[in-house]
Structure formats: structure tokens, C-alpha cells
Design a protein around this motif. Structure first.
Motif, PDB file in Angstrom:
ATOM      1  N   HIS A 262       0.693  -1.246  -0.094  1.00 30.62           N
ATOM      2  CA  HIS A 262      -0.046  -0.224   0.057  1.00 30.62           C
ATOM      3  C   HIS A 262       0.886   1.272  -0.087  1.00 30.62           C
ATOM      4  O   HIS A 262       1.949   1.320   0.574  1.00 30.62           O
ATOM      5  N   LEU A 263       0.294   2.350  -0.742  1.00 28.93           N
ATOM      6  CA  LEU A 263       1.199   3.465  -0.731  1.00 28.93           C
ATOM      7  C   LEU A 263       1.033   4.192   0.617  1.00 28.93           C
ATOM      8  O   LEU A 263       2.165   4.855   1.216  1.00 28.93           O
ATOM      9  N   PHE A 264       0.020   4.013   1.339  1.00 26.85           N
ATOM     10  CA  PHE A 264      -0.146   4.889   2.797  1.00 26.85           C
ATOM     11  C   PHE A 264      -0.233   3.680   3.749  1.00 26.85           C
ATOM     12  O   PHE A 264      -1.618   3.827   4.156  1.00 26.85           O
ATOM     13  N   PRO A 265       0.473   2.988   4.148  1.00 29.37           N
ATOM     14  CA  PRO A 265       0.193   1.838   5.097  1.00 29.37           C
ATOM     15  C   PRO A 265       0.379   2.238   6.559  1.00 29.37           C
ATOM     16  O   PRO A 265       0.752   3.159   6.857  1.00 29.37           O
ATOM     17  N   THR A 266      -0.235   1.499   7.356  1.00 26.88           N
ATOM     18  CA  THR A 266       0.074   1.442   8.981  1.00 26.88           C
ATOM     19  C   THR A 266       1.294   0.730   9.247  1.00 26.88           C
ATOM     20  O   THR A 266       2.104   0.207   8.214  1.00 26.88           O
TER      21      THR A 266
END
Length: 373
Positions: A262-266
Motif C-alpha cells: 500500500h502507498l499509505f500503510p500502517t
């Protein structure tokens, strides 16, 4: 029928229960063949059951007056908004269309079993009007350019401050700010933004100066009611957004220390939560004391407004960019800046004046042949 439960109705008999269950089962199958998703189908069936319960009647006993009373209650007592009422009416209307269709045996069987038939009870006389601007509350607005600059300047300063102080949360702040820039930079919806993957970006041979970030494939666009998610390809127009994402991919994502999709992961590699981005946005807006009416969706509104009214892109092109099937929907988002009309007039007049220098704008018509007597 498995999965359906019925609340008490007046004058209920076993044959009526079984017949209604059979009709709903058939409707469920028909919707699956039209590629509607299970969530939508379940919602529609539950709406029919709720209508039955509220009116105390089976579908072959329904009248338009029952719809009037039911939806009037939803508006005046429960306070549901017009768009919700339209969606509920659509569910009932679709069921009536199916149940009364000559392509299916339900009405013929209904008359034989109960001496009555089903009819369409949602008509032009009681259907909620579609008001174009009802989809956006009047208090919602777009950023003006000065506010947008102020917002992202402050956001960048906050990231630098958190990282510089060496406290926990620097990477998350960087991620969130980059995500907000991408939201504006490609005119994305909140859910589209969260679900972006690394592989969704690619070069654009027509715009090589954006490098690997010239095109963005949006795989989770807003679907038509009940249909799968729409996909679209968005051309990059905002250079600083592309630069921000490129910097994040090169220097930010590797800090997670694991293969990232994902581009904006946790921190565990999952999708960033909606609440995290929302809280970050609200925190920045409140700290700056910006006028009310701004939210994350306001970044998408701002992209649409700025691209058309400030940078002069064609509205049809921007409709394609943001995933609107109709330009009329885009017009809801397009809120011209105060000086837009003056600048547009100046642009057109300047263009025409430049064209007219040294030549006529239109050549005078020449008479062909001799005039008839």
C-alpha cells in the motif's frame, strides 16, 4: 428462505409468507445476474421487509398512499435527508418493477392465490425530486489558493517539527501529509486515496517530466448503485504532488522495514484508517483557524474548482479525471473564485485581440457568381 426474517404483519398466513419469500428469493437471484453486490442486494431486500412491517401489508396489498405515508414519516419524524429518501424509494421501485414484470410469473400467481396483483407504487406523483445541489451541503466549500498554500506549508512544517523533535509519530505524520497532498493532486475521494498501491502509478509518455508518476490508476472508484467499484486512469497535472509522492516512496516507505504494497500503510502494513487522515486534517485546519466548511473531501472539491476556474482545463476533461459520468455532477464541485469572471473575460479578450492584430478575425463573405435577376 435462508437469511430472511419477517416481522409480524396483519392477517398473515403461511401461504403469504412462503409466497413473499419466494418472490424475494427470485429478486435476489435476478440482482446477482445483473452483477449487483451482496451488500446492495441485502439492503434492498431489508428495505422491502421494512416497508412491509411499517405498513402492515404484503406487496400485493400496497397502494401509492402507503408509500406516501411511509416516506413522509421518514422525512418528518426520522429526519432523513432527500438523497436517502430517493435511495429508499429506488429500492422499493426496483422491487415493484421486478415483481410486476411479465417476464416473471409472480403477478399471475399472486392473482390466483390472493385475488390481487402487485403494482408500481412509486410514481412521478410521489417520487422525491432530484435536486442537483442537494448532494453537497451548503456549508461545505473548497479551499481558495491562499488557504491551500497556507494549509500545506503548515503541514510540512509540522512534519519537520515532529521528525526533528525525535518523538514517536514522525513517519505517520509524513505519511498523512503526503496522502493529503495526493488527495488534492489527483482529485481523489477519501476511500480511493486510502486504497492506493505502489503499482497504481506509472509513467505517461505524453508527460515524461513527471517520471514514474505521470498516470494514476484508481481501482476503487465510486460505483454505480450495487455495481462493482469503477476504475479510471487519472493524468497527473500537479507537479508538486507528484514530487511529494516520489519523495515518500523513495525515502519514507523504506522506513517501514518490510515489503510494502500500500502507498499509505500502517506500521503493520495495513491500510491507513479513515479516522487517522481525518484527525490529521482537522488538526491542521483548526490550528490555522481556517473558516468553517472544509473537510478532506474539500481537497477534491478544490482540485476540481482550481483546475477549471484557475488553470483553465476543460470541464469535460476534469469530469473524466475525477470519475464523474456527467459534467453536471462536476458543476456541483466547481465553485468559481471571486475574480474568475473578470479573469476569464480578460483571457478571452486578450486572445481575440492578439488574433486580430494584422488580420481580420473573420474574412468577409464573397458573393458567388452573378446575382439572380
Amino acid at each position: 428462505m435462508g437469511g430472511l426474517s419477517f416481522l409480524p404483519l396483519h392477517d398473515r398466513g403461511p401461504d403469504k409468507d412462503a409466497f413473499l419469500a419466494e418472490v424475494l428469493t427470485g429478486w435476489k437471484r435476478q440482482q446477482y445476474t445483473k452483477n449487483f453486490v451482496a451488500k446492495t442486494i441485502t439492503r434492498r431486500i431489508n428495505r422491502v421487509l421494512d416497508f412491509c412491517d411499517a405498513t402492515g401489508k404484503f406487496p400485493w396489498e400496497w397502494m401509492p398512499t402507503d408509500a406516501d405515508e411511509y416516506f413522509s414519516h421518514l422525512v418528518n419524524v426520522r429526519g432523513l435527508v432527500q438523497e436517502t429518501i430517493r435511495a429508499y424509494q429506488s429500492d422499493i421501485s426496483l422491487f415493484c418493477d421486478y415483481a410486476t414484470s411479465e417476464s416473471y410469473p409472480w403477478n399471475e400467481s399472486c392473482g390466483r392465490l390472493f385475488g390481487s396483483s402487485m403494482s408500481q407504487i412509486i410514481t412521478d406523483l410521489n417520487k422525491a425530486r432530484h435536486t442537483q445541489f442537494a448532494t453537497m451541503a451548503p456549508e461545505k466549500r473548497a479551499f481558495d489558493l491562499a488557504e491551500l498554500q497556507q494549509f500545506f506549508d503548515y503541514a510540512d512544517d509540522e512534519v519537520a517539527r515532529i521528525i526533528g523533535s525525535r518523538v514517536k509519530g514522525g513517519l505517520a505524520a509524513w505519511r498523512d501529509v503526503t496522502a493529503l497532498k495526493a488527495c488534492y493532486g489527483w482529485g481523489l475521494r477519501h476511500d480511493e486515496l486510502r486504497k492506493l498501491d505502489l503499482v497504481d502509478f506509472s509513467p505517461n509518455i505524453k508527460a515524461p517530466y513527471f517520471g514514474d508518476y505521470g498516470l494514476l490508476r484508481v481501482r476503487n472508484g465510486k460505483a454505480n448503485k450495487g455495481a462493482p467499484k469503477k476504475q479510471r486512469t487519472v493524468q497527473t497535472l500537479v507537479d508538486w504532488a507528484a514530487e511529494a509522492v516520489a519523495e515518500w516512496v523513495e525515502f519514507g516507505l523504506p522506513r517501514y522495514g518490510q515489503p510494502i504494497r500500500h502507498l499509505f500503510p500502517t506500521s503493520t502494513g495495513g491500510l491507513v484508517a479513515q479516522g487517522d487522515l481525518y484527525s490529521r486534517f482537522i488538526g491542521f485546519a483548526n490550528a490555522l483557524g481556517l473558516e468553517p466548511g472544509l473537510d478532506i473531501h474539500g481537497l477534491r472539491r478544490s482540485y476540481t474548482t482550481h483546475m477549471i476556474t484557475v488553470y483553465g482545463y476543460d470541464s469535460k476533461f476534469i469530469s473524466l479525471q475525477i470519475g464523474h459520468a456527467n459534467e453536471s455532477t462536476t458543476s456541483i464541485y466547481t465553485l468559481p473564485s471571486a475574480d474568475y469572471a473578470a479573469r476569464e473575460m480578460e483571457r478571452v479578450l486578450t486572445k481575440d485581440v492578439l488574433k486580430s492584430k494584422g488580420k481580420l478575425l473573420l474574412k468577409p463573405a464573397r458573393h458567388q457568381g452573378k446575382a439572380s435577376r
